[in-house]
Design a protein around this motif. Structure first.
Motif, PDB file in Angstrom:
ATOM      1  N   LEU A  81      23.782  -8.737  43.002  1.00 24.47           N
ATOM      2  CA  LEU A  81      24.250 -10.113  42.850  1.00 24.47           C
ATOM      3  C   LEU A  81      25.142 -10.477  44.031  1.00 24.47           C
ATOM      4  O   LEU A  81      25.789  -9.604  44.623  1.00 24.47           O
ATOM      5  CB  LEU A  81      25.033 -10.258  41.542  1.00 24.47           C
ATOM      6  CG  LEU A  81      24.255  -9.942  40.259  1.00 24.47           C
ATOM      7  CD1 LEU A  81      25.180 -10.015  39.050  1.00 24.47           C
ATOM      8  CD2 LEU A  81      23.090 -10.897  40.090  1.00 24.47           C
ATOM      9  N   PRO A  82      25.211 -11.757  44.382  1.00 18.98           N
ATOM     10  CA  PRO A  82      26.024 -12.153  45.525  1.00 18.98           C
ATOM     11  C   PRO A  82      27.527 -12.071  45.270  1.00 18.98           C
ATOM     12  O   PRO A  82      28.317 -12.131  46.203  1.00 18.98           O
ATOM     13  CB  PRO A  82      25.590 -13.595  45.789  1.00 18.98           C
ATOM     14  CG  PRO A  82      24.967 -14.059  44.534  1.00 18.98           C
ATOM     15  CD  PRO A  82      24.425 -12.860  43.844  1.00 18.98           C
ATOM     16  N   ASP A  83      27.945 -11.930  43.989  1.00 22.53           N
ATOM     17  CA  ASP A  83      29.363 -11.873  43.640  1.00 22.53           C
ATOM     18  C   ASP A  83      29.597 -10.722  42.676  1.00 22.53           C
ATOM     19  O   ASP A  83      28.695 -10.326  41.940  1.00 22.53           O
ATOM     20  CB  ASP A  83      29.803 -13.166  42.921  1.00 22.53           C
ATOM     21  CG  ASP A  83      29.415 -14.428  43.666  1.00 22.53           C
ATOM     22  OD1 ASP A  83      29.900 -14.605  44.795  1.00 22.53           O
ATOM     23  OD2 ASP A  83      28.631 -15.223  43.119  1.00 22.53           O
ATOM     24  N   SER A  84      30.826 -10.209  42.649  1.00 22.23           N
ATOM     25  CA  SER A  84      31.199  -9.257  41.605  1.00 22.23           C
ATOM     26  C   SER A  84      31.608 -10.073  40.382  1.00 22.23           C
ATOM     27  O   SER A  84      32.389 -11.015  40.496  1.00 22.23           O
ATOM     28  CB  SER A  84      32.370  -8.384  42.048  1.00 22.23           C
ATOM     29  OG  SER A  84      31.951  -7.498  43.050  1.00 22.23           O
ATOM     30  N   VAL A  85      31.059  -9.716  39.239  1.00 26.03           N
ATOM     31  CA  VAL A  85      31.349 -10.448  38.009  1.00 26.03           C
ATOM     32  C   VAL A  85      31.615  -9.462  36.879  1.00 26.03           C
ATOM     33  O   VAL A  85      31.242  -8.296  36.959  1.00 26.03           O
ATOM     34  CB  VAL A  85      30.187 -11.390  37.602  1.00 26.03           C
ATOM     35  CG1 VAL A  85      30.023 -12.506  38.596  1.00 26.03           C
ATOM     36  CG2 VAL A  85      28.898 -10.640  37.437  1.00 26.03           C
TER      37      VAL A  85
END
Length: 163
Positions: free
Chosen positions: A128-132
Motif C-alpha cells: 500500500l502507498p501508506d502505512s495504516v
C-alpha cells in the motif's frame, strides 16, 4: 559505473529500506515479470533463426488487482471470481496487505480436461502507498470483487511563528 559507487548506492538503498531493500525489490510482481521477460529475451536471442517450439503461457499473479489513489482515499480492487467470502482472509502488517484464500472447483465431481482458471490455495501481498492500522481498512465483498479501502490522513503541520 565503478564498483565503489555501486556499493555506495547499495548501502544507501539498504539504509533507506531498513536492510531489506533487495528482498523487497525482488519480491514485487514487476521484478518477477522483468526477470521472466529477461529470461525469455535471452532464450529467444540464443535461438536466432530457429522457430520457437513452445510458447510459455503468460503467468499472472492471482488474484489480479487494481490500486486506485486519490488525495483523500486509497482503494484496492481485488478480483476473486468464484471464491466465497468465507474462503478469503485479509491481513495487514505495516503497509503490506496480504490476501489469502482458496479457489474451490465449482464441479468437484468432474475431471478437468482443460482449464484456464486458477484452482487451489493462493496468497498475494500488496504494498500500500501508506502505512495504516487494520482498524482504518474497510473491506466489502461484492460479485467476486473484494474492495479494500481506507481514508488517507492528511497531516497539516502547524505554522511556527518566527521571532
Amino acid at each position: 559505473m565503478d564498483m565503489e559507487k555501486l556499493k555506495q548506492w547499495m548501502d544507501i538503498a539498504k539504509n533507506m529500506q531498513g536492510g531489506d531493500f533487495w528482498n523487497n525489490i525482488f519480491d514485487q510482481d514487476f521484478a518477477k515479470q522483468f526477470m521472466d521477460d529477461q529470461q525469455a529475451t535471452q532464450s529467444f536471442s540464443s535461438m536466432k533463426g530457429q522457430p520457437r517450439q513452445t510458447e510459455k503461457a503468460e503467468e499472472r499473479s492471482f488474484p489480479i488487482i487494481d490500486l486506485l489513489e486519490s488525495e483523500q482515499e486509497v482503494i484496492v480492487l481485488i478480483e476473486v471470481p468464484g471464491v466465497k467470502k468465507e474462503n478469503l482472509e485479509l491481513g495487514l502488517i505495516g503497509n503490506i496487505l496480504t490476501i489469502k484464500g482458496t479457489v474451490v472447483p465449482i464441479y468437484p465431481q468432474f475431471n478437468i480436461t482443460y482449464s484456464e482458471r486458477f484452482y487451489g490455495e493462493f496468497q498475494r501481498q500488496i504494498t500500500l502507498p501508506d502505512s495504516v492500522n487494520p482498524q482504518q481498512l474497510n473491506a466489502k465483498f461484492w460479485n467476486g470483487l473484494l474492495f479494500v479501502s481506507y481514508q488517507r490522513t492528511i497531516e497539516k503541520g502547524e505554522i511556527i511563528p518566527i521571532d
